[in-house]
Motif scaffolding. Structure first.
Motif, PDB file in Angstrom:
ATOM      1  N   UNK A 287      -1.526 -14.322   4.146  1.00  0.00           N
ATOM      2  CA  UNK A 287      -1.749 -14.724   5.535  1.00  0.00           C
ATOM      3  C   UNK A 287      -1.619 -13.550   6.499  1.00  0.00           C
ATOM      4  N   UNK A 288      -1.076 -12.430   5.999  1.00  0.00           N
ATOM      5  CA  UNK A 288      -0.943 -11.240   6.831  1.00  0.00           C
ATOM      6  C   UNK A 288       0.242 -11.255   7.773  1.00  0.00           C
ATOM      7  N   UNK A 289       1.291 -12.058   7.454  1.00  0.00           N
ATOM      8  CA  UNK A 289       2.438 -12.143   8.354  1.00  0.00           C
ATOM      9  C   UNK A 289       3.730 -11.591   7.761  1.00  0.00           C
ATOM     10  N   UNK A 290       3.726 -11.284   6.460  1.00  0.00           N
ATOM     11  CA  UNK A 290       4.935 -10.779   5.818  1.00  0.00           C
ATOM     12  C   UNK A 290       4.851  -9.261   5.693  1.00  0.00           C
ATOM     13  N   UNK A 291       5.963  -8.601   5.993  1.00  0.00           N
ATOM     14  CA  UNK A 291       5.981  -7.146   5.834  1.00  0.00           C
ATOM     15  C   UNK A 291       7.332  -6.681   5.317  1.00  0.00           C
ATOM     16  N   UNK A 292       7.290  -5.646   4.528  1.00  0.00           N
ATOM     17  CA  UNK A 292       8.495  -4.990   4.032  1.00  0.00           C
ATOM     18  C   UNK A 292       8.073  -3.617   3.550  1.00  0.00           C
ATOM     19  N   UNK A 293       9.026  -2.718   3.411  1.00  0.00           N
ATOM     20  CA  UNK A 293       8.698  -1.361   2.953  1.00  0.00           C
ATOM     21  C   UNK A 293       8.070  -1.390   1.557  1.00  0.00           C
ATOM     22  N   UNK A 294       8.622  -2.236   0.683  1.00  0.00           N
ATOM     23  CA  UNK A 294       8.099  -2.323  -0.687  1.00  0.00           C
ATOM     24  C   UNK A 294       6.675  -2.866  -0.683  1.00  0.00           C
ATOM     25  N   UNK A 295       6.447  -3.950   0.068  1.00  0.00           N
ATOM     26  CA  UNK A 295       5.123  -4.554   0.123  1.00  0.00           C
ATOM     27  C   UNK A 295       4.092  -3.569   0.660  1.00  0.00           C
ATOM     28  N   UNK A 296       4.474  -2.847   1.713  1.00  0.00           N
ATOM     29  CA  UNK A 296       3.558  -1.878   2.304  1.00  0.00           C
ATOM     30  C   UNK A 296       3.231  -0.750   1.327  1.00  0.00           C
ATOM     31  N   UNK A 297       4.239  -0.279   0.592  1.00  0.00           N
ATOM     32  CA  UNK A 297       4.020   0.812  -0.365  1.00  0.00           C
ATOM     33  C   UNK A 297       3.151   0.363  -1.532  1.00  0.00           C
ATOM     34  N   UNK A 298       3.402  -0.849  -2.035  1.00  0.00           N
ATOM     35  CA  UNK A 298       2.600  -1.378  -3.145  1.00  0.00           C
ATOM     36  C   UNK A 298       1.150  -1.548  -2.715  1.00  0.00           C
ATOM     37  N   UNK A 299       0.929  -2.147  -1.564  1.00  0.00           N
ATOM     38  CA  UNK A 299      -0.427  -2.404  -1.105  1.00  0.00           C
ATOM     39  C   UNK A 299      -1.181  -1.112  -0.807  1.00  0.00           C
ATOM     40  N   UNK A 300      -0.479  -0.150  -0.216  1.00  0.00           N
ATOM     41  CA  UNK A 300      -1.117   1.137   0.083  1.00  0.00           C
ATOM     42  C   UNK A 300      -1.516   1.857  -1.202  1.00  0.00           C
ATOM     43  N   UNK A 301      -0.605   1.888  -2.171  1.00  0.00           N
ATOM     44  CA  UNK A 301      -0.882   2.546  -3.456  1.00  0.00           C
ATOM     45  C   UNK A 301      -2.015   1.842  -4.189  1.00  0.00           C
ATOM     46  N   UNK A 302      -1.955   0.515  -4.224  1.00  0.00           N
ATOM     47  CA  UNK A 302      -2.991  -0.262  -4.902  1.00  0.00           C
ATOM     48  C   UNK A 302      -4.359  -0.031  -4.263  1.00  0.00           C
ATOM     49  N   UNK A 303      -4.427  -0.044  -2.959  1.00  0.00           N
ATOM     50  CA  UNK A 303      -5.709   0.139  -2.260  1.00  0.00           C
ATOM     51  C   UNK A 303      -6.303   1.511  -2.540  1.00  0.00           C
ATOM     52  N   UNK A 304      -5.453   2.516  -2.672  1.00  0.00           N
ATOM     53  CA  UNK A 304      -5.945   3.856  -3.003  1.00  0.00           C
ATOM     54  C   UNK A 304      -6.583   3.886  -4.394  1.00  0.00           C
ATOM     55  N   UNK A 305      -5.901   3.281  -5.362  1.00  0.00           N
ATOM     56  CA  UNK A 305      -6.449   3.239  -6.725  1.00  0.00           C
ATOM     57  C   UNK A 305      -7.698   2.343  -6.791  1.00  0.00           C
ATOM     58  N   UNK A 306      -7.694   1.295  -5.980  1.00  0.00           N
ATOM     59  CA  UNK A 306      -8.800   0.322  -6.041  1.00  0.00           C
ATOM     60  C   UNK A 306     -10.125   0.926  -5.619  1.00  0.00           C
TER      61      UNK A 306
END
Length: 264
Positions: A67-86
């Motif tokens: 939904x785009x409403x949850x944030x945390x340092x871990x979530x942001x790092x995982x999503x950023x890393x995943x998007x780079x590889x994707x």
């Protein structure tokens, strides 16, 4: 041997009927997501939301991420890393690469990513497509980041999520603005101020000039001109007050007071 049966053409849309024709995974996901966001907006914990919806807390978190409403340092790092590889890898390979890079399990990586199927509402999704609670959370997060770190990037994020919201000028006149997209689908750095029948454009460079003149976040700024002799500063003053970048004199607050229903 019996007579060979004549071939009968299959009717369009034929085939095995659905056991549950009324079942729609996308709609169910959206319904669960909206329920989770509504509870999250009331400041309930993930565990409390999970108990209320009879779900696993990890699934609740994934719904909130989708939904785009949850944030945390871990979530942001995982999503950023995943998007780079994707960008260069398949979905499955990108998950494995992310897990390896961050030393996490595949399940952990997946739990911090939005649902691959169904409805995904990233931070750039149009507000018409998300719930009121999700929209409120998005604004809250954008303003919190802006007040903590008043950078151009954070100001732009806040400006985007407040597009269409009602503001008031120093004298109490209501206005809103629109951020339009160009032919390439990207937002143009220009705000269109809607004042009754007329629309005026406000250049992003003017907004940044005013931002540079904010000496202290939350400090009282007596009047619009105190932010600089800038075109459109009357509107910028109202925006900055609403976004918490500045405060206004007590005698002006009543005129700039906003109704509970922020939309026009």
């Amino acid at each position: 041997m019996g007579e060979k049966r004549k071939y009968k053409a299959r009717k369009p849309g034929g085939g095995r009927k659905k056991l549950k024709p009324e079942y729609d995974a996308g709609k169910n996901l959206k319904r669960q997501m909206e329920s989770a966001v509504a509870l999250y907006d009331s400041e309930m914990s993930l565990q409390a939301i999970a108990d209320a919806l009879v779900l696993n807390p990890i699934k609740v978190r994934k719904l909130l991420i989708t939904a785009g409403v949850y944030e945390s340092d871990v979530a942001e790092k995982v999503q950023h890393t995943f998007n780079n590889y994707r960008e260069t890898q398949s979905y499955k390979d990108a998950i494995l690469s992310t897990a390896s890079a961050l030393k996490l399990s595949k399940a952990s990586v997946t739990s911090y990513l939005p649902y691959e199927k169904g409805v995904y509402f990233p931070s750039t999704t149009s507000t018409e497509k998300i719930s009121v609670a999700a929209e409120r959370q998005r604004r809250y997060r954008a303003v919190r980041k802006l007040r903590t770190e008043p950078t151009e990037e954070h100001l732009w994020d806040a400006v985007l999520v407040y597009s269409g919201v009602r503001f008031k000028t120093y004298s109490g006149l209501p206005f809103s603005y629109e951020v339009r997209k160009g032919r390439n689908g990207e937002y143009t750095k220009e705000l269109w101020i809607d004042r009754r029948e007329n629309s005026k454009s406000l250049a992003w460079s003017s907004v940044l000039l005013a931002l540079g003149n904010v000496k202290e976040v939350g400090a009282v700024v007596d009047r619009p001109k105190a932010l600089g002799d800038i075109r459109g500063v009357t509107y910028i003053y109202g925006m900055f007050y609403r976004l918490g970048l500045i405060n206004v004199p007590d005698e002006v607050k009543e005129k700039m007071k906003h109704p509970k229903n922020h939309k026009k």
